[in-house]
Design an enzyme around this catalytic site. Structure first.
Site, PDB file in Angstrom:
ATOM      1  N   HIS A   1     -31.610  15.460  -0.094  1.00 59.97           N
ATOM      2  CA  HIS A   1     -31.554  16.514  -1.109  1.00 59.97           C
ATOM      3  C   HIS A   1     -31.993  17.847  -0.509  1.00 59.97           C
ATOM      4  O   HIS A   1     -33.146  18.025  -0.155  1.00 59.97           O
ATOM      5  CB  HIS A   1     -32.468  16.127  -2.274  1.00 59.97           C
ATOM      6  CG  HIS A   1     -32.350  16.994  -3.475  1.00 59.97           C
ATOM      7  ND1 HIS A   1     -33.309  17.904  -3.835  1.00 59.97           N
ATOM      8  CD2 HIS A   1     -31.371  17.089  -4.410  1.00 59.97           C
ATOM      9  CE1 HIS A   1     -32.941  18.515  -4.944  1.00 59.97           C
ATOM     10  NE2 HIS A   1     -31.765  18.040  -5.315  1.00 59.97           N
TER      11      HIS A   1
ATOM     12  N   HIS B   1     -30.379  27.524  -3.407  1.00 61.78           N
ATOM     13  CA  HIS B   1     -30.553  26.904  -4.720  1.00 61.78           C
ATOM     14  C   HIS B   1     -30.771  27.925  -5.827  1.00 61.78           C
ATOM     15  O   HIS B   1     -30.095  27.899  -6.860  1.00 61.78           O
ATOM     16  CB  HIS B   1     -31.734  25.928  -4.696  1.00 61.78           C
ATOM     17  CG  HIS B   1     -32.021  25.306  -6.026  1.00 61.78           C
ATOM     18  ND1 HIS B   1     -32.872  25.879  -6.945  1.00 61.78           N
ATOM     19  CD2 HIS B   1     -31.556  24.166  -6.602  1.00 61.78           C
ATOM     20  CE1 HIS B   1     -32.917  25.119  -8.027  1.00 61.78           C
ATOM     21  NE2 HIS B   1     -32.133  24.070  -7.844  1.00 61.78           N
TER      22      HIS B   1
END
Length: 274
Positions: free
Chosen positions: A17, A59
């Site tokens: 991740h 992100h």
């Protein structure tokens, strides 16, 4: 090996991740290189569009948390973003660069790294919404995947790319334009992921957070009955890895790919689920 085959073997795939993002700064070449060296089966990234139309691996909407800059990613050009450092905030960062490459990472560079690796690795790309550029994000992503020759796989199981989003509309755009690309509808509540949303947009998998899956572990069986696999994200503790394996999760998203992979391999070698 298909997702179903892997689940039946009792050994979920491990997805890094944002790379090996516990040990290295997230969304940097250093994090993904380490994840691949640690044996990750897949890598996950978030993408955003720059002002001049480039997909970059970041992100947050803003740059403040993970770079030496500030402001919105969407208002800056690729050249401006490349002037910033993306690893100085992390404990692993070293002024001499020994921590690895922590400059801006483009999706082009990440896909190249993954496809050039010495073993097959999948790349899970999450598109962020709502954003300034709307559906242009998916259009740019599909164009990039076509350029690399991975937008039209022979089958979903053989695909090197998986596209994910919390936005049902974004998943639908991908399914409509590239029907063989696997897609994951992400969600933070089991109610949403067991609703008609995943069916309506044709998602091939659903992606609950770990708390959502713990709240309703039957989601795995319900999804399987509808022909969908489950990707569970932010699974870092050993007991949670075991939980995901026991309920039949196909893909585990983790910040610790190396130790997660080792834990799963050790359990399979011993013929146990701990």
């Amino acid at each position: 090996m298909t997702w179903a085959d892997e689940v039946l073997a009792g050994h979920p795939f491990v997805v890094a991740h944002r790379g090996a993002s516990a040990a290295r700064p997230e969304h940097t070449l250093a994090a993904y290189d380490l994840a691949l060296k640690e044996g990750a089966d897949g890598v996950e990234c978030d993408v955003r569009l720059t002002r001049d139309g480039h997909l970059v691996c970041v992100h947050d909407r803003r740059l403040d948390r993970t770079s030496t800059g500030a402001g919105l990613v969407s208002t800056m050009t690729l050249a401006q973003l490349r002037e910033l450092e993306y690893g100085a905030w992390h404990d692993s960062w070293r002024p001499d660069g020994s921590h690895g490459d922590t400059s801006l990472l483009t999706l082009d560079a990440l896909v190249s790294l993954v496809l050039d690796w010495h073993r097959p690795v999948k790349i899970f790309v999450e598109t962020k919404h709502p954003v300034r550029y709307g559906s242009l994000v998916e259009n740019k992503l599909l164009a990039l995947l076509h350029r690399f020759g991975i937008a039209a796989p022979a089958s979903a199981d053989r695909s090197r790319a998986v596209v994910m989003s919390f936005s049902a509309a974004a998943v639908w755009r991908i399914r409509r334009a590239a029907p063989l690309l696997p897609t994951v509808l992400l969600g933070k509540t089991p109610r949403y992921l067991t609703s008609s949303a995943a069916t309506a947009v044709g998602a091939t998998a659903v992606g609950p957070s770990l708390p959502a899956l713990k709240e309703y572990p039957q989601l795995v069986d319900r999804s399987a009955a509808q022909g969908r696999a489950v990707y569970c994200w932010n699974v870092d503790e050993y007991e949670d890895i075991d939980f995901c394996r026991e309920v039949g999760v196909a893909w585990i998203g983790t910040h610790h790919p190396g130790r997660t992979k080792a834990w799963l391999e050790d359990g399979r070698a011993n013929g146990t689920t701990r």
